[in-house]
Design a protein around this motif. Structure first.
Motif, PDB file in Angstrom:
ATOM      1  N   LEU A   1      67.091  66.737  73.270  1.00 48.62           N
ATOM      2  CA  LEU A   1      66.203  67.653  73.785  1.00 48.62           C
ATOM      3  C   LEU A   1      64.836  67.932  73.321  1.00 48.62           C
ATOM      4  O   LEU A   1      64.515  67.291  72.082  1.00 48.62           O
ATOM      5  CB  LEU A   1      66.718  69.202  73.596  1.00 48.62           C
ATOM      6  CG  LEU A   1      68.236  69.381  74.084  1.00 48.62           C
ATOM      7  CD1 LEU A   1      68.671  71.098  73.626  1.00 48.62           C
ATOM      8  CD2 LEU A   1      68.135  69.342  75.724  1.00 48.62           C
ATOM      9  N   PRO A   2      63.670  68.220  73.927  1.00 44.89           N
ATOM     10  CA  PRO A   2      62.337  68.372  73.454  1.00 44.89           C
ATOM     11  C   PRO A   2      62.130  69.308  72.594  1.00 44.89           C
ATOM     12  O   PRO A   2      62.932  70.491  72.276  1.00 44.89           O
ATOM     13  CB  PRO A   2      61.551  68.858  74.638  1.00 44.89           C
ATOM     14  CG  PRO A   2      62.553  68.772  75.761  1.00 44.89           C
ATOM     15  CD  PRO A   2      63.862  68.701  75.512  1.00 44.89           C
ATOM     16  N   TRP A   3      61.532  69.084  71.447  1.00 45.10           N
ATOM     17  CA  TRP A   3      61.089  69.970  70.226  1.00 45.10           C
ATOM     18  C   TRP A   3      59.632  70.113  70.134  1.00 45.10           C
ATOM     19  O   TRP A   3      58.825  69.194  70.880  1.00 45.10           O
ATOM     20  CB  TRP A   3      62.108  69.570  69.041  1.00 45.10           C
ATOM     21  CG  TRP A   3      61.826  68.141  68.288  1.00 45.10           C
ATOM     22  CD1 TRP A   3      62.426  67.161  69.034  1.00 45.10           C
ATOM     23  CD2 TRP A   3      61.004  67.795  67.576  1.00 45.10           C
ATOM     24  NE1 TRP A   3      61.969  65.917  68.397  1.00 45.10           N
ATOM     25  CE2 TRP A   3      61.124  66.398  67.515  1.00 45.10           C
ATOM     26  CE3 TRP A   3      60.201  68.562  66.711  1.00 45.10           C
ATOM     27  CZ2 TRP A   3      60.627  65.631  66.407  1.00 45.10           C
ATOM     28  CZ3 TRP A   3      59.415  67.850  65.912  1.00 45.10           C
ATOM     29  CH2 TRP A   3      59.703  66.391  65.603  1.00 45.10           C
ATOM     30  N   ASP A   4      59.190  70.876  69.309  1.00 43.28           N
ATOM     31  CA  ASP A   4      57.636  71.224  69.064  1.00 43.28           C
ATOM     32  C   ASP A   4      57.329  70.874  67.620  1.00 43.28           C
ATOM     33  O   ASP A   4      57.732  71.896  66.880  1.00 43.28           O
ATOM     34  CB  ASP A   4      57.299  72.518  69.621  1.00 43.28           C
ATOM     35  CG  ASP A   4      55.891  72.733  69.728  1.00 43.28           C
ATOM     36  OD1 ASP A   4      55.154  72.216  68.972  1.00 43.28           O
ATOM     37  OD2 ASP A   4      55.434  73.294  70.882  1.00 43.28           O
TER      38      ASP A   4
ATOM     39  N   ALA B   1      61.454  71.213  60.614  1.00 37.26           N
ATOM     40  CA  ALA B   1      61.953  69.902  59.795  1.00 37.26           C
ATOM     41  C   ALA B   1      61.434  68.568  60.544  1.00 37.26           C
ATOM     42  O   ALA B   1      62.010  68.484  61.547  1.00 37.26           O
ATOM     43  CB  ALA B   1      63.252  70.204  59.677  1.00 37.26           C
ATOM     44  N   VAL B   2      60.635  67.765  59.968  1.00 34.07           N
ATOM     45  CA  VAL B   2      60.464  66.675  60.560  1.00 34.07           C
ATOM     46  C   VAL B   2      60.572  65.735  59.539  1.00 34.07           C
ATOM     47  O   VAL B   2      59.536  65.245  58.728  1.00 34.07           O
ATOM     48  CB  VAL B   2      58.711  66.818  60.837  1.00 34.07           C
ATOM     49  CG1 VAL B   2      58.433  65.208  61.644  1.00 34.07           C
ATOM     50  CG2 VAL B   2      58.329  67.888  61.919  1.00 34.07           C
ATOM     51  N   PRO B   3      61.675  64.737  59.742  1.00 36.67           N
ATOM     52  CA  PRO B   3      62.020  63.817  58.663  1.00 36.67           C
ATOM     53  C   PRO B   3      61.184  62.559  58.702  1.00 36.67           C
ATOM     54  O   PRO B   3      60.942  62.495  60.000  1.00 36.67           O
ATOM     55  CB  PRO B   3      63.448  63.486  59.013  1.00 36.67           C
ATOM     56  CG  PRO B   3      63.624  63.816  60.360  1.00 36.67           C
ATOM     57  CD  PRO B   3      62.726  65.067  60.552  1.00 36.67           C
TER      58      PRO B   3
ATOM     59  N   LYS C   1      61.843  59.503  58.160  1.00 39.89           N
ATOM     60  CA  LYS C   1      62.547  58.235  58.495  1.00 39.89           C
ATOM     61  C   LYS C   1      63.337  58.679  59.905  1.00 39.89           C
ATOM     62  O   LYS C   1      64.109  57.588  60.105  1.00 39.89           O
ATOM     63  CB  LYS C   1      63.759  57.941  57.593  1.00 39.89           C
ATOM     64  CG  LYS C   1      63.022  58.018  55.749  1.00 39.89           C
ATOM     65  CD  LYS C   1      64.332  57.679  55.039  1.00 39.89           C
ATOM     66  CE  LYS C   1      63.485  57.719  53.419  1.00 39.89           C
ATOM     67  NZ  LYS C   1      64.549  57.684  52.572  1.00 39.89           N
ATOM     68  N   GLY C   2      63.007  59.409  60.481  1.00 39.57           N
ATOM     69  CA  GLY C   2      63.606  59.773  61.864  1.00 39.57           C
ATOM     70  C   GLY C   2      64.902  60.547  61.766  1.00 39.57           C
ATOM     71  O   GLY C   2      65.502  60.773  60.439  1.00 39.57           O
ATOM     72  N   GLY C   3      65.536  60.599  62.645  1.00 41.21           N
ATOM     73  CA  GLY C   3      67.025  61.507  62.569  1.00 41.21           C
ATOM     74  C   GLY C   3      66.853  63.109  62.967  1.00 41.21           C
ATOM     75  O   GLY C   3      65.856  63.390  63.469  1.00 41.21           O
ATOM     76  N   VAL C   4      68.023  63.598  63.254  1.00 38.10           N
ATOM     77  CA  VAL C   4      68.189  64.847  63.727  1.00 38.10           C
ATOM     78  C   VAL C   4      68.320  65.919  62.601  1.00 38.10           C
ATOM     79  O   VAL C   4      69.607  65.722  61.932  1.00 38.10           O
ATOM     80  CB  VAL C   4      69.215  65.167  64.795  1.00 38.10           C
ATOM     81  CG1 VAL C   4      69.076  66.597  64.993  1.00 38.10           C
ATOM     82  CG2 VAL C   4      68.805  64.287  65.926  1.00 38.10           C
TER      83      VAL C   4
ATOM     84  N   THR D   1      66.717  64.651  52.974  1.00 36.41           N
ATOM     85  CA  THR D   1      66.969  66.099  52.965  1.00 36.41           C
ATOM     86  C   THR D   1      65.893  67.063  53.057  1.00 36.41           C
ATOM     87  O   THR D   1      64.883  66.535  52.314  1.00 36.41           O
ATOM     88  CB  THR D   1      67.952  66.178  51.777  1.00 36.41           C
ATOM     89  OG1 THR D   1      67.383  65.824  50.553  1.00 36.41           O
ATOM     90  CG2 THR D   1      69.380  65.454  51.793  1.00 36.41           C
ATOM     91  N   GLY D   2      66.075  68.179  53.071  1.00 30.25           N
ATOM     92  CA  GLY D   2      64.972  69.280  52.923  1.00 30.25           C
ATOM     93  C   GLY D   2      64.758  69.574  51.659  1.00 30.25           C
ATOM     94  O   GLY D   2      65.573  69.354  50.779  1.00 30.25           O
ATOM     95  N   PRO D   3      63.657  70.250  51.521  1.00 30.96           N
ATOM     96  CA  PRO D   3      63.362  70.591  49.910  1.00 30.96           C
ATOM     97  C   PRO D   3      64.197  71.555  49.419  1.00 30.96           C
ATOM     98  O   PRO D   3      64.229  71.945  48.205  1.00 30.96           O
ATOM     99  CB  PRO D   3      61.971  71.320  50.201  1.00 30.96           C
ATOM    100  CG  PRO D   3      61.937  71.775  51.610  1.00 30.96           C
ATOM    101  CD  PRO D   3      62.821  70.833  52.340  1.00 30.96           C
TER     102      PRO D   3
END
Length: 587
Positions: free
Chosen positions: A132-135, A141-143, A145-148, A178-180
């Motif tokens: 789906l589109p996202w903004d 969260a914008v990794p 290395k890619g991925g969801v 992983t996130g912070p």
């Protein structure tokens, strides 16, 4: 969408100037499509041709020598295909399950026992790109290395901070990134709270609306077998059913529709303030039917829509006996002709189909959208599902009942409150009068926590709604109850002052919170995790920072640990941009 807020904070305004030069990046773009096309697709789906699915069950406990003991589940997130309707092509979704082959929308129903911990290893098997589109211009969260990015929150759960599904504790497939605030892959759910209806869903910062829209939702029930035996409510998989209700729109090829263009595309290329779908989905099927006997049934209803409120009614002389709200029982059943549920809010009801005046009953909806002042329902979103009532006496006979007394909890009083906090909901608009973002207390999500309650205490939260929308106010960890709802007078004057000073006391909230009182509905006079905050009102909440059952008990974990908790609006489009704030408990 309506709002009385027009000013944008200077820092955010400077931020928007930078973001206006960014082109939206989204892994998937919905085809260019008109509202008329989406409506036509939904209208082409014949109602009541798919049977209501029975959700698969996973047990969060095992029995050893007759004694229940803790169990560990492994549940993954997968990209798969799902049939939302007989006549709609298969839809690509994200789904929870123990394998890609068994993943479902909604995900499996996790059955837990009060007092027996459940451990879940959550695994991300999603692809490199979103469906789906996202903004990226909202806090997201914008990794690298890619991925969801995903992270699971057990909504209504009283759980350690590390297992709460903090918005920044996200992770991509195989924990490649992983996130912070991520710390562990196994979540512990103590199930120390009273029996009730919970649900799990994704909670990744800035992506909650799209990840849930993609399918990442599922029910979680905490049971108390002794209480079930005492109450004698309808029981068993045939007569005790979860109903997860949400709305979706579909493209002509069956794919999920999510807008690709924002309402302020030069500011936020994709984000819009609310998502409303044309088709109504129950347990993964559009407008399903359920065959029922002429007897009592229990339905654990959860509104899992992104933004849609539902006001449910039944045709043909049927009513609801509401026995619970969110994850708590009511003290006594309340007979209702209609039930209003905000996004993420739940209602536990019994329906006696022996009282029907015909051989069918339609579950209907008449809540405007956005709520409370928005478009009226149409021929599609005014229908939910059909109950087909079989003739003759039930077999076996119905020995269930709706008892006059249910489950007592300690009452909500302000006598023991150690502090009063003022929580103000703002919406900011562009010069053209369209929504740009929403804040709590004028602060961003990433700003330091200003709510630092002490473990084991009670507080009063005065929630002031200066927007034009009703907001489902959700608190992680805490149990809350509205005790007073009062209209604001001279709303324009108070809003002007708050826009300048952002301080309810300096703006003389006492003199403005002097309008007519609204009743706290009888069906909401229990301990909740979502409270509806009406526009132009101050709603007084009693907030408890300990476990509530028949008495008070301390948390069976360190609630002061990192990364803490959050509270937010549960209209997911609002939460993502960015009506969410951190909450850090202290000893």
């Amino acid at each position: 969408m309506t709002s009385c807020m027009t000013n944008t904070k200077l820092l955010y305004g400077a931020f928007l100037i930078v973001l206006s030069c960014i082109v939206a990046t989204s892994d998937a773009q919905s085809p260019t499509v008109t509202d008329a096309t989406l409506l036509r697709v939904a209208a082409s789906l014949q109602m009541y041709v798919d049977e209501l699915p029975q959700l698969p069950e996973l047990y969060g406990y095992t029995t050893v020598n007759g004694v229940p003991t803790s169990a560990t589940l492994t549940i993954g997130m997968y990209q798969t295909s799902w049939k939302f309707h007989r006549d709609l092509p298969a839809t690509t979704v994200f789904a929870y399950g123990t394998s890609a082959a068994t993943a479902t929308v909604p995900g499996p129903q996790i059955e837990a026992l009060q007092g027996v911990p459940t451990l879940v290893i959550w695994q991300n098997h999603l692809p490199q790109s979103h469906i789906l589109p996202w903004d990226p211009t909202i806090p997201t969260a914008v990794p690298k290395k890619g991925g969801v990015p995903t992270v699971v929150h057990l909504h209504g759960g009283i759980n350690p901070p590390q297992s709460d599904g903090h918005a920044n504790a996200w992770f991509t497939a195989d924990f490649a990134e992983t996130g912070p605030t991520w710390s562990q892959s196994t979540y512990t759910y103590p199930n120390a709270q009273h029996a009730g209806n919970l649900w799990y869903h994704d909670h990744a910062v800035g992506l909650t609306r799209v990840n849930l829209l993609a399918g990442l939702i599922g029910p979680y029930i905490i049971r108390n077998t002794a209480l079930d035996a005492k109450l004698r409510l309808p029981l068993g998989p045939q007569y005790d059913r979860v109903l997860m209700i949400f709305d979706r729109s579909f493209n002509t090829d069956g794919s999920l529709y999510m807008n690709s263009t924002g309402n302020n595309p030069t500011i936020h290329p994709q984000w819009q303030p609310e998502y409303f779908g044309d088709a109504i989905i129950v347990n993964g099927k559009a407008w399903p039917y359920l065959q029922v006997e002429r007897r009592k049934y229990r339905f654990r209803i959860i509104n899992t829509s992104n933004a849609r409120y539902f006001r449910f009614s039944l045709t043909n002389n049927l009513t609801f006996d509401q026995i619970g709200s969110d994850a708590s029982y009511l003290p006594n059943p309340v007979t209702m002709l209609s039930i209003l549920l905000a996004p993420a809010e739940g209602a536990d009801v019994a329906i006696d189909f022996s009282m029907a005046s015909a051989n069918e009953s339609i579950l209907t909806n008449d809540a405007s959208y956005p709520f409370p002042i928005g478009s009226p329902v149409d021929q599609l979103n005014s229908k939910i599902m059909k109950f087909i009532i079989q003739p003759g006496a039930p077999n076996p006979p119905d020995d269930s009942e709706v008892p006059p007394k249910l489950k007592p909890y300690p009452p909500a009083t302000t006598a023991e409150a150690t502090r009063t906090r003022y929580i103000t909901l703002y919406e900011y608009q562009s010069a053209a009068g369209t929504s740009t973002h929403l804040y709590i207390n004028g602060l961003r999500f990433e700003d330091p926590a200003t709510e630092t309650p002490k473990v084991g205490t009670e507080e009063i939260w005065e929630v002031i709604n200066l927007t034009g929308d009703n907001h489902p106010f959700h608190m992680h960890l805490a149990q809350v109850q509205a005790v007073k709802i009062q209209q604001l007078v001279d709303l324009a004057g108070f809003t002007s002052c708050m826009t300048q000073l952002n301080d309810a006391i300096l703006c003389n909230i006492t003199s403005h919170a002097a309008g007519p009182l609204a009743d706290v509905p009888m069906t909401e006079r229990t301990w909740k995790n979502v409270v509806k905050i009406a526009p132009g009102y101050k709603t007084t909440l009693v907030v408890q920072f300990y476990v509530i059952d028949e008495s008070y008990a301390p948390y069976p974990f360190d609630a002061t640990a990192e990364p803490g908790y959050v509270y937010h609006c549960h209209i997911l489009d609002h939460e993502d941009n960015a009506m969410i704030r951190p909450m850090k408990l202290v000893a």
